[in-house]
Design a protein around this motif. Sequence first.
Motif, PDB file in Angstrom:
ATOM      1  N   VAL A  46       0.837  -1.206   0.000  1.00  0.00           N
ATOM      2  CA  VAL A  46       0.000   0.000   0.000  1.00  0.00           C
ATOM      3  C   VAL A  46       0.869   1.254   0.000  1.00  0.00           C
ATOM      4  O   VAL A  46       0.659   2.197  -0.761  1.00  0.00           O
ATOM      5  CB  VAL A  46      -0.930  -0.032   1.243  1.00  0.00           C
ATOM      6  N   GLN A  47       1.881   1.220   0.859  1.00  0.00           N
ATOM      7  CA  GLN A  47       2.718   2.420   0.984  1.00  0.00           C
ATOM      8  C   GLN A  47       3.424   2.728  -0.321  1.00  0.00           C
ATOM      9  O   GLN A  47       3.540   3.873  -0.722  1.00  0.00           O
ATOM     10  CB  GLN A  47       3.747   2.186   2.113  1.00  0.00           C
ATOM     11  N   GLN A  48       3.862   1.678  -1.026  1.00  0.00           N
ATOM     12  CA  GLN A  48       4.572   1.915  -2.279  1.00  0.00           C
ATOM     13  C   GLN A  48       3.640   2.494  -3.332  1.00  0.00           C
ATOM     14  O   GLN A  48       4.013   3.388  -4.103  1.00  0.00           O
ATOM     15  CB  GLN A  48       5.186   0.616  -2.793  1.00  0.00           C
ATOM     16  N   THR A  49       2.395   2.002  -3.349  1.00  0.00           N
ATOM     17  CA  THR A  49       1.454   2.539  -4.337  1.00  0.00           C
ATOM     18  C   THR A  49       1.156   4.002  -4.041  1.00  0.00           C
ATOM     19  O   THR A  49       1.051   4.822  -4.955  1.00  0.00           O
ATOM     20  CB  THR A  49       0.148   1.727  -4.323  1.00  0.00           C
ATOM     21  N   VAL A  50       1.031   4.296  -2.767  1.00  0.00           N
ATOM     22  CA  VAL A  50       0.790   5.704  -2.397  1.00  0.00           C
ATOM     23  C   VAL A  50       1.955   6.565  -2.850  1.00  0.00           C
ATOM     24  O   VAL A  50       1.787   7.664  -3.368  1.00  0.00           O
ATOM     25  CB  VAL A  50       0.571   5.821  -0.873  1.00  0.00           C
ATOM     26  N   ASP A  51       3.180   6.032  -2.674  1.00  0.00           N
ATOM     27  CA  ASP A  51       4.348   6.813  -3.106  1.00  0.00           C
ATOM     28  C   ASP A  51       4.350   7.022  -4.606  1.00  0.00           C
ATOM     29  O   ASP A  51       4.733   8.087  -5.097  1.00  0.00           O
ATOM     30  CB  ASP A  51       5.636   6.106  -2.679  1.00  0.00           C
ATOM     31  N   ILE A  52       3.916   5.997  -5.350  1.00  0.00           N
ATOM     32  CA  ILE A  52       3.858   6.152  -6.815  1.00  0.00           C
ATOM     33  C   ILE A  52       2.888   7.276  -7.173  1.00  0.00           C
ATOM     34  O   ILE A  52       3.167   8.121  -8.023  1.00  0.00           O
ATOM     35  CB  ILE A  52       3.412   4.831  -7.483  1.00  0.00           C
ATOM     36  N   LEU A  53       1.745   7.292  -6.490  1.00  0.00           N
ATOM     37  CA  LEU A  53       0.763   8.348  -6.784  1.00  0.00           C
ATOM     38  C   LEU A  53       1.310   9.732  -6.460  1.00  0.00           C
ATOM     39  O   LEU A  53       1.118  10.693  -7.194  1.00  0.00           O
ATOM     40  CB  LEU A  53      -0.519   8.102  -5.981  1.00  0.00           C
ATOM     41  N   HIS A  54       2.017   9.811  -5.320  1.00  0.00           N
ATOM     42  CA  HIS A  54       2.603  11.101  -4.951  1.00  0.00           C
ATOM     43  C   HIS A  54       3.575  11.576  -6.020  1.00  0.00           C
ATOM     44  O   HIS A  54       3.595  12.746  -6.392  1.00  0.00           O
ATOM     45  CB  HIS A  54       3.349  10.988  -3.609  1.00  0.00           C
ATOM     46  N   LYS A  55       4.376  10.618  -6.516  1.00  0.00           N
ATOM     47  CA  LYS A  55       5.363  11.013  -7.543  1.00  0.00           C
ATOM     48  C   LYS A  55       4.661  11.510  -8.793  1.00  0.00           C
ATOM     49  O   LYS A  55       5.077  12.488  -9.400  1.00  0.00           O
ATOM     50  CB  LYS A  55       6.242   9.811  -7.896  1.00  0.00           C
ATOM     51  N   TRP A 180     -17.957  17.064 -14.244  1.00  0.00           N
ATOM     52  CA  TRP A 180     -17.559  15.658 -14.101  1.00  0.00           C
ATOM     53  C   TRP A 180     -16.536  15.280 -15.157  1.00  0.00           C
ATOM     54  O   TRP A 180     -15.551  14.595 -14.867  1.00  0.00           O
ATOM     55  CB  TRP A 180     -18.783  14.739 -14.169  1.00  0.00           C
ATOM     56  N   ASN A 181     -16.742  15.698 -16.408  1.00  0.00           N
ATOM     57  CA  ASN A 181     -15.789  15.349 -17.471  1.00  0.00           C
ATOM     58  C   ASN A 181     -14.421  15.933 -17.201  1.00  0.00           C
ATOM     59  O   ASN A 181     -13.392  15.321 -17.471  1.00  0.00           O
ATOM     60  CB  ASN A 181     -16.309  15.872 -18.814  1.00  0.00           C
ATOM     61  N   LEU A 182     -14.430  17.132 -16.648  1.00  0.00           N
ATOM     62  CA  LEU A 182     -13.176  17.801 -16.325  1.00  0.00           C
ATOM     63  C   LEU A 182     -12.416  17.021 -15.264  1.00  0.00           C
ATOM     64  O   LEU A 182     -11.211  16.772 -15.387  1.00  0.00           O
ATOM     65  CB  LEU A 182     -13.542  19.172 -15.762  1.00  0.00           C
ATOM     66  N   ILE A 183     -13.140  16.622 -14.204  1.00  0.00           N
ATOM     67  CA  ILE A 183     -12.494  15.885 -13.116  1.00  0.00           C
ATOM     68  C   ILE A 183     -11.984  14.549 -13.638  1.00  0.00           C
ATOM     69  O   ILE A 183     -10.873  14.120 -13.306  1.00  0.00           O
ATOM     70  CB  ILE A 183     -13.476  15.673 -11.940  1.00  0.00           C
ATOM     71  N   ARG A 184     -12.779  13.934 -14.496  1.00  0.00           N
ATOM     72  CA  ARG A 184     -12.364  12.627 -15.006  1.00  0.00           C
ATOM     73  C   ARG A 184     -11.102  12.755 -15.845  1.00  0.00           C
ATOM     74  O   ARG A 184     -10.195  11.936 -15.762  1.00  0.00           O
ATOM     75  CB  ARG A 184     -13.478  12.019 -15.842  1.00  0.00           C
ATOM     76  N   GLU A 185     -11.043  13.791 -16.680  1.00  0.00           N
ATOM     77  CA  GLU A 185      -9.845  13.975 -17.505  1.00  0.00           C
ATOM     78  C   GLU A 185      -8.629  14.199 -16.631  1.00  0.00           C
ATOM     79  O   GLU A 185      -7.543  13.674 -16.889  1.00  0.00           O
ATOM     80  CB  GLU A 185     -10.051  15.167 -18.440  1.00  0.00           C
ATOM     81  N   PHE A 186      -8.837  14.962 -15.555  1.00  0.00           N
ATOM     82  CA  PHE A 186      -7.704  15.214 -14.660  1.00  0.00           C
ATOM     83  C   PHE A 186      -7.274  13.942 -13.962  1.00  0.00           C
ATOM     84  O   PHE A 186      -6.084  13.666 -13.823  1.00  0.00           O
ATOM     85  CB  PHE A 186      -8.095  16.290 -13.649  1.00  0.00           C
ATOM     86  N   MET A 187      -8.250  13.167 -13.508  1.00  0.00           N
ATOM     87  CA  MET A 187      -7.887  11.927 -12.802  1.00  0.00           C
ATOM     88  C   MET A 187      -7.188  10.964 -13.734  1.00  0.00           C
ATOM     89  O   MET A 187      -6.260  10.252 -13.333  1.00  0.00           O
ATOM     90  CB  MET A 187      -9.137  11.282 -12.204  1.00  0.00           C
ATOM     91  N   ALA A 188      -7.604  10.941 -14.998  1.00  0.00           N
ATOM     92  CA  ALA A 188      -6.943  10.039 -15.939  1.00  0.00           C
ATOM     93  C   ALA A 188      -5.480  10.416 -16.112  1.00  0.00           C
ATOM     94  O   ALA A 188      -4.648   9.559 -16.396  1.00  0.00           O
ATOM     95  CB  ALA A 188      -7.665  10.091 -17.286  1.00  0.00           C
ATOM     96  N   SER A 189      -5.168  11.706 -15.919  1.00  0.00           N
ATOM     97  CA  SER A 189      -3.786  12.106 -16.167  1.00  0.00           C
ATOM     98  C   SER A 189      -2.840  11.567 -15.111  1.00  0.00           C
ATOM     99  O   SER A 189      -1.656  11.425 -15.368  1.00  0.00           O
ATOM    100  CB  SER A 189      -3.686  13.624 -16.219  1.00  0.00           C
ATOM    101  N   PHE A 190      -3.342  11.258 -13.910  1.00  0.00           N
ATOM    102  CA  PHE A 190      -2.393  10.694 -12.957  1.00  0.00           C
ATOM    103  C   PHE A 190      -2.798   9.328 -12.417  1.00  0.00           C
ATOM    104  O   PHE A 190      -1.985   8.622 -11.857  1.00  0.00           O
ATOM    105  CB  PHE A 190      -2.118  11.662 -11.798  1.00  0.00           C
ATOM    106  N   LEU A 191      -4.069   8.947 -12.596  1.00  0.00           N
ATOM    107  CA  LEU A 191      -4.459   7.625 -12.133  1.00  0.00           C
ATOM    108  C   LEU A 191      -4.368   6.590 -13.235  1.00  0.00           C
ATOM    109  O   LEU A 191      -4.472   5.401 -12.984  1.00  0.00           O
ATOM    110  CB  LEU A 191      -5.905   7.642 -11.612  1.00  0.00           C
ATOM    111  N   GLY A 192      -4.225   7.064 -14.464  1.00  0.00           N
ATOM    112  CA  GLY A 192      -4.147   6.126 -15.579  1.00  0.00           C
ATOM    113  C   GLY A 192      -5.486   5.499 -15.845  1.00  0.00           C
ATOM    114  O   GLY A 192      -6.476   6.169 -16.090  1.00  0.00           O
TER     115      GLY A 192
END
Lengths: 240, 311
Positions: A46-55, A180-192
């Motif tokens: 879990v901690q490593q995944t969180v670190d990946i997201l932070h990066k 909603w579309n805006l938030i989704r586009e933003f989330m896709a940029s870092f959540l993949g």
Amino acid sequence: MRCIGGSSFYYCQYNICLQHITMRSLVCSLLSCSVCQVPVAEGKSVQQTVDILHKKLEQLAAVKQGSFCVDCETYHATGNVSGQPTKLLYVMHNSETPLSCMALFEGGPCVIADANFDVLMVKLKSHFQNAKGHKVECRGSRYRYCDFLIKVGTVTMSSSARGISVEVEYCPCVVPGDCWNLIREFMASFLGSSVPELPSVFAAKPEGLFAPADCVDTMTQYLELFNKLRKMQIQGSNVR
Amino acid sequence: MADGVNVGVNLDAFSHAISGIQALRSSVSRVFESLKDGMKNRETLEGREKKFIAEFQDNLQAVNRDLNELERLSGLVGRPSESHPLHNSGLLSLDPVQDKTPLYSQLLQAYKWSNKLQYHAGLASSLLNQQSLKRSANQMGASAKRRPKVQPSTLVLPPQYVDDVISRIGRMFPDMTIELFRPNGTSAVLLVTLGKVLKAIVVMRSLFIDRTVVRGYNENVYNEDGKLDIWTKSQYQVFQKVTDHATTALLHYQLPQMPDVVVRSFMTWLRSYIKLFQSPCQRCGRFLADGLPPTWRDFRTLEAFHDTCRM
């Protein structure tokens, strides 16, 4: 103390109104945000995944702005008619609104009250019993990117990490359906690829997506997430 | 010594002195002519010598007389004024090295050029003033009597008329509400609420829009006194950008003769922001660029573009 609508009860010098209590003039902020769960990456903790997201967030030039904490305590309502399932009252705190706390029944009415509400719950222990082992906490760091507020947190229950939660809030917009579309586009940029669907809390409302959202909706989304993670543990799935 | 400006050159004596010089020159040339001619033909040698000497003496006396006359006249002429009429720039003309430092001639050229420029600018301004583009009520002051009035001033309109125009425009657009306040005197301040997207504060001066501030729907529009806060910028970057674009729109929509058309066009343009968070950019197709939605609205077609995508 002001009461807005709802029915009123009298107990021990405290006037309790269902729906909304504002003991001091707490302004409920309008915001539109989405809370989702991010699956733990393959072969990582879990901690490593969180670190990946932070990066990934820092690569987008988001700025870290402190930490946040959302927690939830469960109370069983006693004195029910037998045969009916026990009603559970959830009392939640959010570090974004440190002076208030929210008490809600799942799918039912909710109360936004002063932080002293916890003391009140102690006094009400004959009616509501605290389920001590069921406290869920979500802690993590806050990031700010342009007008977005991103909170990446680790959900822990009895000091074991159960999952990762990501909350994305788009501050300027109060109607979730608009952005909603805006938030989704933003989330896709870092959540993949793990971009969630529209939160169901908005679908349940009478006007659907196009009513202004507030902190109650955020807390409801967190509650859904916590319950989902709790159920995953009960089913024995192996989440580290 | 005749100094200062008062004693100038005595022009009469000057012309007399010039003719005195001419007389002197002619008498001197007569002396040399008689010497050149030599003795005239006479019967005896003595007669010739005597004649020659007498002629010579006459000529020399004439020269003497003319010289004395010239000296007397030159005394009457007087000195020219010491002060240079060109003042300090005239001292530049005394510089003998004309090729290397042609300062004086360049100075004269520059002066003539600036005089011509001033003359042409005066002509141009009188032509341009026939189109009243100024926003000030001060219409030329004293010369207003000489010039005929071109059109009635649209700056001094009764407040009731302004109220009527604004309320008519407010009724045109159902999703936009316009409230009119007059917190300071006769200038109107409008609070425009566009759906649940934004709130714009528009400060007006009679029917002309002066400036505008755009803030989010959930931001506070009043300050601590309870009056409209017309100065604080929005705390959100997207609305700061929209404020900049709205200021650009104010400069774009201008028509001094028909200010109500201007207000209507501006409100139509502002209304296109009802879909600020919903429309993708017409050029790149995305919703976000640097964290901002498409904030630019084209002035003619009202299409949405990112600030970095607009043509």
